[in-house]
Design an enzyme around this catalytic site. Sequence first.
Site, short mmCIF file in Angstrom:
data_model
loop_
_atom_site.label_atom_id
_atom_site.label_comp_id
_atom_site.label_asym_id
_atom_site.label_seq_id
_atom_site.Cartn_x
_atom_site.Cartn_y
_atom_site.Cartn_z
CB SER A 79 -0.97 0.01 1.18
OG SER A 79 -2.08 -0.80 0.90
CE1 TYR A 185 -5.05 2.47 3.90
CE2 TYR A 185 -5.77 0.36 3.02
CZ TYR A 185 -4.81 1.35 3.12
OH TYR A 185 -3.61 1.24 2.46
CB SER A 186 -12.19 1.40 0.74
OG SER A 186 -12.68 0.70 -0.39
CG ASN A 187 -7.02 -2.14 -0.72
OD1 ASN A 187 -6.02 -1.46 -0.54
ND2 ASN A 187 -7.29 -3.21 0.02
N GLY A 331 3.20 -0.56 3.77
CA GLY A 331 2.37 -1.45 2.98
C GLY A 331 2.82 -2.89 3.10
#
Length: 386
Positions: A79, A185-187, A331
């Site tokens: 990330s 938190y969202s990809n 990440g």
Amino acid sequence: MGVAALTAVLVTGSAVPQATAGPDRPELRQAVQAFVDAGFAGVQVRVHDERGDWITGAGVRELGKSAKPPTNGRFRIGSATKTFTATLLLQLVAEGRIGLDAPVADHLPGFGLDRRITVRMLLQHTSGVFNFTGEYHPDGTVVSGIPWQGREWVDLRFHTYQPEELVRLALARPARFEPGTGWSYSNTNYVLARLLIEQVAGRPYAEEMRRRILRPLGLRGTVTPGASPEIPGPHARGYHRYEDGGQWKTVDVTRQNPSWISSAGDMISTTKDLHTFFSALQSGKLLPAPLLAEMRTPHPGSEGFFGRYGLGLYVQDTGPDCVGTLLNHNGSVNGYAALMYSTPDGSSTLTASITTGDAATNPTTEFPRLLTGLLDAVFCGERAAR
């Protein structure tokens, strides 16, 4: 993907750190060695500050062998990719190609997005859009998304996902909250950011990344791999340990198709390139001052272990007995983790890679303590000495 994504466990052992470049700093060597002693397979670390560059490695490059991780090695940065993606999109904002508070749906009309979702909300994780890798709620309930760990992911680790496929999967699920009313938190936000970059710039995401960031900064060890499973150049191997039928298994996952995480976490880099990029960003070489200030303005509801989230990075307060504000975005993906830290002026940075192995116990429970010790050693000299 943060601490929660460091679910793979790692190799035990206490191989001594390899020779360092730069002046000897025993407090840093001790903090690096602590990761290996806790069960992580290998570590590469680069520190840049007023004392110059300090570079070292500890542990092993590959299970069952004695070679140390290459200090110039490539690794999957997970990330930390989000900071690259956010910077790329904010450059388009700086050029007036799109507004920071413009509705995303105006540029991506084919997805039926809520018109209240803005560019800012994507980068800040306030859109409310479902996370395609799954949602984890405070009460312990989990709403699953695509496989990203365990046997199911191992069996699918060479499968190719299209970015549009990931977005549509997410949008088929209920939103976590109405746009702008919360933080989660969202990809999915960063895959939408990729599609937005491509639409506004008129070029593929990887090409635009090379044109605007990688080539100008000379980041020769950094790639956006797309669906390629390879890590080009020297690298340590990464492993995924999971339970299957009551038995623990360890699989070499160095080669994996990163399209499952796309522009939310697919990039490969080096500690040197991460230093160059993050230092350039913080010192104002990639974005104009007003947008850099927006990037560093965190959402008040995003407080966590890494700090509070702005636009593609975390803002952490280390206190008056350290350096004060510290910017970061770490990440991880199966097999690998990355650290990326900088002071606000870009003059002091910490970049690192941590690889996973086959430890009998899960060292990720020790990760917060180990990271705190390393940050203290790098940025909080007097506090670390106490």
